[in-house]
Structure formats: structure tokens, C-alpha cells
Design a protein around this motif. Sequence first.
Motif, PDB file in Angstrom:
ATOM      1  N   HIS A  38       0.813  -1.212   0.000  1.00  0.00           N
ATOM      2  CA  HIS A  38       0.000   0.000   0.000  1.00  0.00           C
ATOM      3  C   HIS A  38       0.848   1.265   0.000  1.00  0.00           C
ATOM      4  CE1 HIS A  38      -2.924  -2.865   2.059  1.00  0.00           C
ATOM      5  NE2 HIS A  38      -3.258  -2.765   0.819  1.00  0.00           N
ATOM      6  N   GLU A  39       2.164   1.106  -0.012  1.00  0.00           N
ATOM      7  CA  GLU A  39       3.034   2.273   0.065  1.00  0.00           C
ATOM      8  C   GLU A  39       2.813   3.213  -1.111  1.00  0.00           C
ATOM      9  OE1 GLU A  39       7.707   2.596  -0.093  1.00  0.00           O
ATOM     10  OE2 GLU A  39       7.003   1.567   1.689  1.00  0.00           O
ATOM     11  N   ALA A  40       2.656   2.666  -2.291  1.00  0.00           N
ATOM     12  CA  ALA A  40       2.459   3.512  -3.472  1.00  0.00           C
ATOM     13  C   ALA A  40       1.117   4.235  -3.418  1.00  0.00           C
ATOM     14  CB  ALA A  40       2.550   2.672  -4.742  1.00  0.00           C
ATOM     15  N   LEU A  41       0.176   3.718  -2.660  1.00  0.00           N
ATOM     16  CA  LEU A  41      -1.141   4.339  -2.554  1.00  0.00           C
ATOM     17  C   LEU A  41      -1.249   5.213  -1.314  1.00  0.00           C
ATOM     18  CD1 LEU A  41      -3.327   1.259  -3.542  1.00  0.00           C
ATOM     19  CD2 LEU A  41      -2.681   3.208  -4.962  1.00  0.00           C
ATOM     20  N   ASN A  42      -0.125   5.616  -0.772  1.00  0.00           N
ATOM     21  CA  ASN A  42      -0.113   6.484   0.400  1.00  0.00           C
ATOM     22  C   ASN A  42      -0.806   5.818   1.587  1.00  0.00           C
ATOM     23  OD1 ASN A  42       0.887   8.770   1.514  1.00  0.00           O
ATOM     24  ND2 ASN A  42      -0.779  10.101   0.831  1.00  0.00           N
ATOM     25  N   GLN A  43      -0.521   4.533   1.774  1.00  0.00           N
ATOM     26  CA  GLN A  43      -1.070   3.722   2.865  1.00  0.00           C
ATOM     27  C   GLN A  43      -2.584   3.524   2.773  1.00  0.00           C
ATOM     28  OE1 GLN A  43       0.980   2.068   4.642  1.00  0.00           O
ATOM     29  NE2 GLN A  43       2.803   3.169   4.031  1.00  0.00           N
ATOM     30  N   ARG A  48     -10.329   1.884   0.935  1.00  0.00           N
ATOM     31  CA  ARG A  48     -10.309   3.297   1.300  1.00  0.00           C
ATOM     32  C   ARG A  48      -9.937   4.122   0.075  1.00  0.00           C
ATOM     33  NH1 ARG A  48      -6.512   3.797   6.356  1.00  0.00           N
ATOM     34  NH2 ARG A  48      -5.528   2.053   5.341  1.00  0.00           N
ATOM     35  N   THR A  49     -10.351   5.367   0.076  1.00  0.00           N
ATOM     36  CA  THR A  49     -10.040   6.222  -1.061  1.00  0.00           C
ATOM     37  C   THR A  49      -8.593   6.700  -0.991  1.00  0.00           C
ATOM     38  OG1 THR A  49     -10.793   8.186   0.107  1.00  0.00           O
ATOM     39  CG2 THR A  49     -12.411   7.033  -1.251  1.00  0.00           C
ATOM     40  N   VAL A  50      -8.016   6.916  -2.151  1.00  0.00           N
ATOM     41  CA  VAL A  50      -6.655   7.418  -2.259  1.00  0.00           C
ATOM     42  C   VAL A  50      -6.690   8.931  -2.054  1.00  0.00           C
ATOM     43  CG1 VAL A  50      -4.682   7.659  -3.809  1.00  0.00           C
ATOM     44  CG2 VAL A  50      -6.039   5.572  -3.846  1.00  0.00           C
ATOM     45  N   PRO A  51      -5.755   9.495  -1.303  1.00  0.00           N
ATOM     46  CA  PRO A  51      -5.754  10.945  -1.095  1.00  0.00           C
ATOM     47  C   PRO A  51      -5.600  11.696  -2.415  1.00  0.00           C
ATOM     48  CG  PRO A  51      -4.178   9.863   0.352  1.00  0.00           C
ATOM     49  CD  PRO A  51      -4.688   8.830  -0.583  1.00  0.00           C
ATOM     50  N   ASP A  52      -6.142  12.896  -2.463  1.00  0.00           N
ATOM     51  CA  ASP A  52      -6.023  13.724  -3.657  1.00  0.00           C
ATOM     52  C   ASP A  52      -4.562  14.081  -3.899  1.00  0.00           C
ATOM     53  OD1 ASP A  52      -8.765  13.753  -4.103  1.00  0.00           O
ATOM     54  OD2 ASP A  52      -9.055  15.494  -2.796  1.00  0.00           O
ATOM     55  N   PRO A  53      -4.126  14.081  -5.155  1.00  0.00           N
ATOM     56  CA  PRO A  53      -2.737  14.445  -5.441  1.00  0.00           C
ATOM     57  C   PRO A  53      -2.490  15.924  -5.140  1.00  0.00           C
ATOM     58  CG  PRO A  53      -3.960  14.153  -7.480  1.00  0.00           C
ATOM     59  CD  PRO A  53      -4.874  13.741  -6.354  1.00  0.00           C
TER      60      PRO A  53
END
Length: 82
Positions: A38-43, A48-53
Amino acid sequence: MERWVRSCRHELLDRCLIWNEHHLRHALREYEHSTDTHEALNQAAPLRTVPDPITDPERIIDLNIRRRDRLGGVLHEHSQAA
């Protein structure tokens, strides 16, 4: 599994001289620990949703990224400092 083996060979085994089975097991544990799924997906876990870039140039300039070397610099972990 084939993708993991290919990544492991390219990122670790092709860059490191393995001395014995103990060294190989240690290197593989370090590689496994440094490549969190999950490191590439910001944990973010899959549900769960991926944080906004971050696209604002002012915020990008102020990012404080830290690098931690593993296995003598063969592997690197990057994280954003708080």
C-alpha cells in the motif's frame, strides 16, 4: 507472483552480490519490508479512497521528503516528514 519475482530480481538481486543462504534470506526480508503493497497508494487500503494528489506548486515546493537507505543503499524507502 511472476511480477513480484521480476521486480525482486530487477530491484534487488541484479544489484547485490548474495554470499550465502543467510544473506539471501536477510535481503529478501528487507526487500519485502521495503515494498509495502500500500506504500504507493499512500497507505490507502483497497477499500479506502486514495488521497487527492498535490497539484498546487506552493505545496509541492514545501514537501519534505526523507529517504532511508536499506541494505547498504541498494533499496530506498521514501516518506514525507511531518
